[in-house]
Design an enzyme around this catalytic site. Structure first.
Site, PDB file in Angstrom:
ATOM      1  N   ILE A   1      38.424  46.412  33.257  1.00 58.91           N
ATOM      2  CA  ILE A   1      38.073  44.681  32.647  1.00 58.91           C
ATOM      3  C   ILE A   1      39.344  44.038  33.087  1.00 58.91           C
ATOM      4  CG2 ILE A   1      37.956  43.749  30.473  1.00 58.91           C
ATOM      5  CD1 ILE A   1      35.691  45.622  30.739  1.00 58.91           C
ATOM      6  N   HIS A   2      38.749  43.096  33.657  1.00 59.04           N
ATOM      7  CA  HIS A   2      39.944  42.131  34.087  1.00 59.04           C
ATOM      8  C   HIS A   2      39.450  40.698  34.564  1.00 59.04           C
ATOM      9  CE1 HIS A   2      38.205  43.000  38.113  1.00 59.04           C
ATOM     10  NE2 HIS A   2      38.831  41.955  38.459  1.00 59.04           N
ATOM     11  N   ARG A   3      38.217  40.508  34.513  1.00 60.52           N
ATOM     12  CA  ARG A   3      37.826  39.075  34.613  1.00 60.52           C
ATOM     13  C   ARG A   3      38.306  37.980  33.542  1.00 60.52           C
ATOM     14  NH1 ARG A   3      35.194  40.466  38.679  1.00 60.52           N
ATOM     15  NH2 ARG A   3      36.607  39.317  39.892  1.00 60.52           N
TER      16      ARG A   3
ATOM     17  N   ARG B   1      46.819  41.907  34.034  1.00 57.81           N
ATOM     18  CA  ARG B   1      46.490  40.803  33.511  1.00 57.81           C
ATOM     19  C   ARG B   1      45.942  41.153  31.891  1.00 57.81           C
ATOM     20  NH1 ARG B   1      43.198  37.075  36.496  1.00 57.81           N
ATOM     21  NH2 ARG B   1      41.619  38.285  36.338  1.00 57.81           N
TER      22      ARG B   1
END
Ligand code: UDP
Length: 360
Positions: free
Chosen positions: A208-210, A243
């Site tokens: 998950i990084h969007r 992030r």
């Protein structure tokens, strides 16, 4: 000898460039100069890919990172322009949809240097995505668009590219070739399964990084609520993007998911080969799941890789807890059949031939 400058900056671009740079080096008809913008810079987000995948060392490393979109793209534009004025290449090759892609394309175009865009024509039709803005502008100013799918060709036709002085060609997806080529080395090089004591088919792989998930706490919490629920019956392993890690820490979000540092490509392929299923908001991983014959739950509200959804290999769940859980149960019980060819063959060679064609 003709010369190209390749602009790289982010992890997905290293994976794609590994395929083409190897072919360029083997054929020895074109000189390639690599510029690394520095967008991804941690050792495990950058160096490991160059080392493991034998990507030639960048001649220039711009070290531009940790900035907002405007400052990042602006600084890249300025520095890439200066490099292009020194290198005077016949073409600039850009990959995908990052700020490095856009900056490279803009810098080249304004110097009247040909722009070749690999992974062109993809659209999410979500203009809030920074990637969508980058890819639309890059496509519009490029000279040669190399498209991974029929859908990406159709998108360009719908936008009127047939009436523009821009060549667009269906080549297939270069990531397919990365999976095929590097998979043969996984048994020898990957260590993650032993390190994490993972049993084949007994874990879910998630990433998950969007920005739409990391910058929206409700979305992020919903996704982790679903992953935590799945963790009760099946381990979830998640190589965590810096992030996402920063945001989980900042907001003290606790999880049952097994969080590990980002892994290199061999370990990623080992995880893909052995997982039960993939849950991701990554673009690349959706296809890599398919290439490794795994179903994929897409933690976004749309995808550029619509053929995966249309053919039943992926489901769009967004950050909706119920949709993620329903999709998980659906795929968990579904028989696997991944024989459909969706992403072309001999893609690296085709792309190489197209580049030669525009250079001649
Ligand atoms: N990847 C990797 N290690 C990780 C996470 C991703 O090797 O810990 C690979 C992934 O398999 C894919 C590439 O990095 O080939 C790019 O994926 P990412 O999700 O970073 O970017 P996106 O495709 O969403 O732009």
């Amino acid at each position: 000898m003709k010369k190209i400058v390749s602009i790289l900056g982010a992890r997905p671009q290293f994976v794609k460039a590994a395929v083409l740079s190897r072919i360029i080096a083997e054929k020895n008809d074109i000189k390639e100069v690599i510029v690394h913008t520095g967008q991804h810079y941690d050792a495990n987000m950058s160096d490991i890919f160059f080392d493991d995948m034998h990507i030639p060392k960048p001649k220039y490393n711009l070290n531009i990172n940790g900035l907002g979109h405007g400052a990042m793209t602006g600084q890249m534009l300025e520095k890439i322009e200066a490099i292009l004025q020194i290198e005077k290449p016949d073409a600039v090759v850009v990959y995908g949809d990052t700020n490095s892609t856009l900056a490279g394309a803009l810098a080249a175009k304004k110097l009247h240097i040909k722009v070749i865009h690999i992974e062109a024509g993809l659209r999410s039709f979500n203009m809030k995505m920074p990637e969508e803005i980058n890819r639309i502008i890059t496509d519009r100013i490029a000279d040669l668009l190399l498209c991974p799918t029929q859908k990406s060709m159709d998108n360009l036709k719908a936008e009127g590219f047939e009436n523009m002085d821009i060549d667009f060609v269906l080549t297939g997806d270069i990531m397919k070739e990365a999976v095929t080529f590097y998979s043969t080395m996984v048994a020898e090089k990957a260590t993650v399964l032993q390190q994490q004591k993972l049993t084949p088919e007994a874990f879910v792989l998630a990433t998950i990084h969007r920005q739409e998930n990391t910058d929206n706490l409700d979305n992020l919490k919903n996704i982790f609520k679903a992953l935590d629920h799945i963790s009760k019956t099946c381990q979830v392993i998640l190589p965590i993007h810096p992030r996402t890690k920063g945001i989980l820490e900042k907001h003290h979000i606790k999880t049952q998911v097994t969080l590990i540092e980002p892994v290199g490509y061999f370990d990623m392929l080992a995880l893909l080969q052995n997982c039960k299923m993939v849950i991701t908001d990554s673009g690349g991983l959706q296809k890599e799941a398919f290439f490794n014959q795994k179903f994929c739950i897409v933690a976004r509200t749309e995808t550029e890789w619509v053929e995966l959804v249309d053919n039943g290999f992926a489901k769009i769940a967004g950050s909706d807890y119920e949709k993620i859980m329903t999709s998980f149960r659906f795929f968990d019980n579904k028989e696997k059949s991944f024989s459909k060819p969706l992403y072309g063959d001999k893609v690296g060679e085709t792309i190489y031939a197209e580049i030669l064609r525009v250079l001649s």
